[in-house]
Design a protein around this motif. Structure first.
Motif: not given
Length: 241
Positions: A1-3, A24-27, A43-52, A230-234
């Motif tokens: 599954m791509t995140r 990228e190695a984790r998909g 809205e932009a920051l709530l969408g992704p599975d992970l934010l850095v 610890g966060i995967d899957p989010p």
């Protein structure tokens, strides 16, 4: 599954670095949002599975001079309120701390170059355990207070607040694990004025990058892999205030 992993960037050369291939190695599909020139909305920051949220040469308190910081902090706060996985690095950690209600202030001093951390008792049992005795790259002059409910993980003599965690979902790092030692020249050129103002010889940082970089890169991989475990899957369970 791509995140999706989104990195909020403030200057171009302070990017995901060593973290990009690990994600990228984790998909994860990685992308950037350049905060100074692109809208940083909830809205932009709530969408992704992970934010850095990456570093930069401005301060959280510089929002009069750089108004985008107000928008960015509000968007980060919305993501944290939703309990979504968030990693902050240097300025990014300070923005996360501020969004959680903690003070961020200039110290009047700098900590620039490779030096080891002192892990707290909690830090030695955390994802940062691999950093014990390993010099990391410091590049900061500001400091965050530890947010309420968060755990202090690391310190140095001059900057006692170096890392914090708020549960498994939120990690704030004052130092730069993501920086690729093979690209340190970009940092030396990009921050040339700051180095000169602080009287720091770029040759020393260049030599330390060559000496410590490979070991630090290996430790960095262990830190980020463990944190991602610890966060995967989010999860998307709202954080309890």
């Amino acid at each position: 599954m791509t995140r999706d992993a989104l990195a909020v960037r403030h200057v171009h050369f302070e990017d995901l670095g060593l973290l990009a291939p690990l994600l990228e190695a984790r998909g994860y599909r990685t992308s950037y949002l350049d905060a100074p020139v692109e809208p940083v909305t909830p809205e932009a920051l709530l969408g992704p599975d992970l934010l850095v949220v990456l570093g930069g040469p401005v301060g959280v308190y510089d929002d009069e001079a750089y108004p985008f910081l107000r928008e960015e902090k509000a968007a980060i706060q919305a993501r944290l309120d939703a309990g979504l996985p968030t990693l902050g690095v240097c300025l990014g950690a300070q923005l996360v701390a501020a969004a959680l209600g903690a003070d961020v202030e200039a110290t009047g001093r700098t900590e620039i170059g490779y030096a080891p951390l002192s892990l707290t008792a909690e830090g030695r049992g955390s994802v940062l355990a691999a950093l014990d005795g390993v010099p990391v790259l410091h590049w900061h002059g500001d400091q965050f207070a530890v947010p309420e409910g968060a755990t202090l993980l690391a310190e140095t003599p001059g900057f006692p607040h170096q890392a914090f965690a708020l549960g498994p979902q939120v990690l704030g790092l004052q130092f730069h694990l993501e920086a690729d030692h093979t690209r340190i020249e970009q940092w030396l050129v990009g921050h040339a004025h700051e180095l000169a103002s602080a009287g720091i010889d770029p040759g020393r940082i260049r030599a330390d990058a060559a000496a410590h970089g490979p070991k630090l890169a290996a430790a960095t991989a262990r830190v980020f892999e463990q944190w991602l475990d610890g966060i995967d899957p989010p999860t998307r369970t709202p954080r309890v205030p």
